[in-house]
Design a protein around this motif. Structure first.
Motif, mmCIF file in Angstrom:
data_model
loop_
_atom_site.group_PDB
_atom_site.id
_atom_site.type_symbol
_atom_site.label_atom_id
_atom_site.label_comp_id
_atom_site.label_asym_id
_atom_site.label_seq_id
_atom_site.Cartn_x
_atom_site.Cartn_y
_atom_site.Cartn_z
ATOM 1 N N ALA A 354 -67.118 5.956 40.663
ATOM 2 C CA ALA A 354 -66.475 6.327 41.941
ATOM 3 C C ALA A 354 -66.205 7.821 42.021
ATOM 4 O O ALA A 354 -66.237 8.411 43.101
ATOM 5 C CB ALA A 354 -65.181 5.535 42.122
ATOM 6 N N SER A 355 -65.960 8.466 40.871
ATOM 7 C CA SER A 355 -65.612 9.881 40.923
ATOM 8 C C SER A 355 -66.848 10.769 41.106
ATOM 9 O O SER A 355 -66.735 11.912 41.519
ATOM 10 C CB SER A 355 -64.863 10.281 39.647
ATOM 11 N N SER A 356 -68.041 10.244 40.814
ATOM 12 C CA SER A 356 -69.222 11.106 40.891
ATOM 13 C C SER A 356 -70.274 10.626 41.898
ATOM 14 O O SER A 356 -71.237 11.335 42.171
ATOM 15 C CB SER A 356 -69.872 11.200 39.503
ATOM 16 N N PHE A 357 -70.088 9.432 42.452
ATOM 17 C CA PHE A 357 -71.133 8.862 43.319
ATOM 18 C C PHE A 357 -71.416 9.756 44.524
ATOM 19 O O PHE A 357 -72.568 10.020 44.863
ATOM 20 C CB PHE A 357 -70.697 7.470 43.784
ATOM 21 N N LEU A 358 -70.362 10.227 45.174
ATOM 22 C CA LEU A 358 -70.525 11.176 46.283
ATOM 23 C C LEU A 358 -70.025 12.536 45.813
ATOM 24 O O LEU A 358 -68.817 12.701 45.611
ATOM 25 C CB LEU A 358 -69.694 10.739 47.497
ATOM 26 N N PRO A 359 -70.883 13.525 45.619
ATOM 27 C CA PRO A 359 -70.393 14.841 45.207
ATOM 28 C C PRO A 359 -69.376 15.345 46.227
ATOM 29 O O PRO A 359 -69.581 15.227 47.427
ATOM 30 C CB PRO A 359 -71.659 15.702 45.223
#
Ligand SMILES: Cc1cc2nc3c(=O)[nH]c(=O)nc-3n(C[C@H](O)[C@H](O)[C@H](O)COP(=O)(O)OP(=O)(O)OC[C@H]3O[C@@H](n4cnc5c(N)ncnc54)[C@H](O)[C@@H]3O)c2cc1C
Length: 393
Positions: A354-359
């Motif tokens: 969740a922390s990296s899926f959308l930059p």
């Protein structure tokens, strides 16, 4: 022995088949009027592959799988900024990653009910369960629009997805169990022969900040689209009249292909919060939950469908041999003990993703490009690709 299965989705159909093969009578209740045609392209790997091979579903899945050569990230001008080699990912997964359109997977599971002797499984479409309850003597469900008609069985299986109504009636309200991950996802299928011809055999994903649009060409002249965006945007755009309006505002400026998708987007496509379901117990009395209803991992884990198949197959293994109501409690307990650790590992992977899926910034976007490019460098490619395999799609 008799079971009521609520939901003719992936988990519900597989559970029904396995119980039917074990000699149970099964009534499947599905609120949609027919198998749902709407959907998205999914990566199917891990436990779902092993289970589908074991229960004989795999050949049906392989027959409808798509060939994906790569996932290409593109900028607004349509130029490729980085690319993931799917062949390499598949090799790391023991050659076993299927790319499946959700409705194709559901239809394959429905067709597989034909393996069960006739008359044992009844699937009723257009039958929404409006109330469900359980006591020591069994479980019951009331179908919307059939006042006074109550169905009873030895076991009630809630396979009715992330917003499960069975869960709400028997275990408590959704807000106790739903864990939003800060994003929303939309998905729909459009017909456009030109777009379809342009992107054959490749996932195309926008290399963008705070939002991502993905598309994949189908065998017909259609294109499957999925869009992921920060949940705050839904509130920001709440003045929008329809989901389509909201998506058009949120995904403006991502290039011609995305503009075209949004031009053709239906007015109210699938659009939902990206969330997990976390519950202390999956069974109560004669009711058990399976699939997203009790253990949704979210699209960020990329394994929900795989776990739905494998969990339902395991439920069939544990409950199927039970020949008297006295054995049900033990079987349901055994199912939960075996399956919960697997689901929890996938949920942790989903939360990490969740922390990296959308930059969230240009710098994070560059970092993702670097990581993906590293999958092409001999030596580190295996390590990076292994990480990616935990979260593709
Ligand atoms: C955009 C997106 C991308 C995804 N990508 C992947 C991926 O790459 N890989 C992967 O493995 N997974 C992926 N997933 C997750 C996967 O789709 C789900 O985990 C999976 O569909 C769960 O299956 P299920 O059978 O538990 O629930 P569902 O498929 O949701 O089925 C539930 C069924 O219950 C019915 N129902 C609901 N309420 C009632 C009621 N009251 N009465 C009767 N029927 C009812 C519904 O109509 C539905 O048919 C993705 C999900 C999304 C949204």
């Amino acid at each position: 022995m008799k079971a009521i299965v609520v939901g003719a989705g992936i988990a519900g159909l597989v559970a029904a088949r396995q119980l039917g093969l074990a000699g149970w009578d099964v009534e499947v209740l599905e609120k949609s009027s027919a198998p749902r045609p709407d959907g998205y392209m999914m990566d199917f790997f891990g436990p779902g592959i092993d289970s589908s091979e074991r229960i004989g579903l795999y050949p049906r899945l392989a027959a409808v799988a798509y060939r994906v050569e790569a996932a290409d990230y593109v900028d607004a001008a349509g130029r490729r900024t980085s690319s993931l080699d799917y062949g390499q990912l598949a090799r790391l997964a023991g050659g076993k990653v299927l790319s499946l359109l959700r409705p194709d997977l559901e239809r394959a599971a429905l067709a597989a009910l034909g393996d069960v002797p006739a008359g044992r499984i009844h699937v009723r479409y257009g039958a929404r369960v409006a109330r469900a309850w359980t006591d020591d003597g069994g479980a019951s469900a009331a179908v919307d629009g059939s006042p006074g008609k109550v169905l009873t069985a030895d076991v009630l299986i809630g396979a009715d997805g992330v917003h499960s109504e069975v869960r709400a009636h028997i275990f408590g309200p959704e807000q106790e169990y739903l864990r939003p991950l800060g994003m929303r996802a939309a998905a729909f299928i459009v017909r456009d022969p030109r777009l379809n011809a342009r992107y054959r055999n490749r996932f195309v994903l926008t290399d963008s900040v705070d939002r991502m649009a993905g598309l994949y060409s189908l065998r017909t002249d259609e294109v499957a689209a999925f869009l992921v965006y920060r949940d705050a945007a839904a509130g920001r755009n709440s003045g929008a009249q329809s989901v389509r309006e909201r998506l058009r505002r949120e995904f403006a400026g991502l290039g011609g292909a995305v503009d075209r998708l949004l031009e053709l987007c239906p007015e109210q496509p699938y659009d939902d919060v990206v969330a997990q379901i976390v519950m202390p117990d999956w069974q109560k009395g004669r009711c058990v939950l399976v699939g997203d209803a009790c253990g949704a991992v979210s699209l960020l884990a990329g394994q929900g469908a795989s776990l739905a198949v494998a969990g339902a197959a395991l439920l069939g293994d544990t409950l199927g041999p039970v020949a008297s109501p006295n054995g049900i409690g033990v079987a349901l307990g055994q199912f939960e003990r075996c399956w919960r650790p697997v689901v929890e590992v996938a949920q942790r992977a989903g939360r990490r993703a969740a922390s990296s899926f959308l930059p969230a910034s240009h710098a994070q976007r560059l970092l993702r490009r670097w990581i993906i490019r590293a999958t092409h460098v001999p030596g580190i490619n295996r390590i990076v690709a292994r990480q990616v395999l935990r979260r593709i799609g």
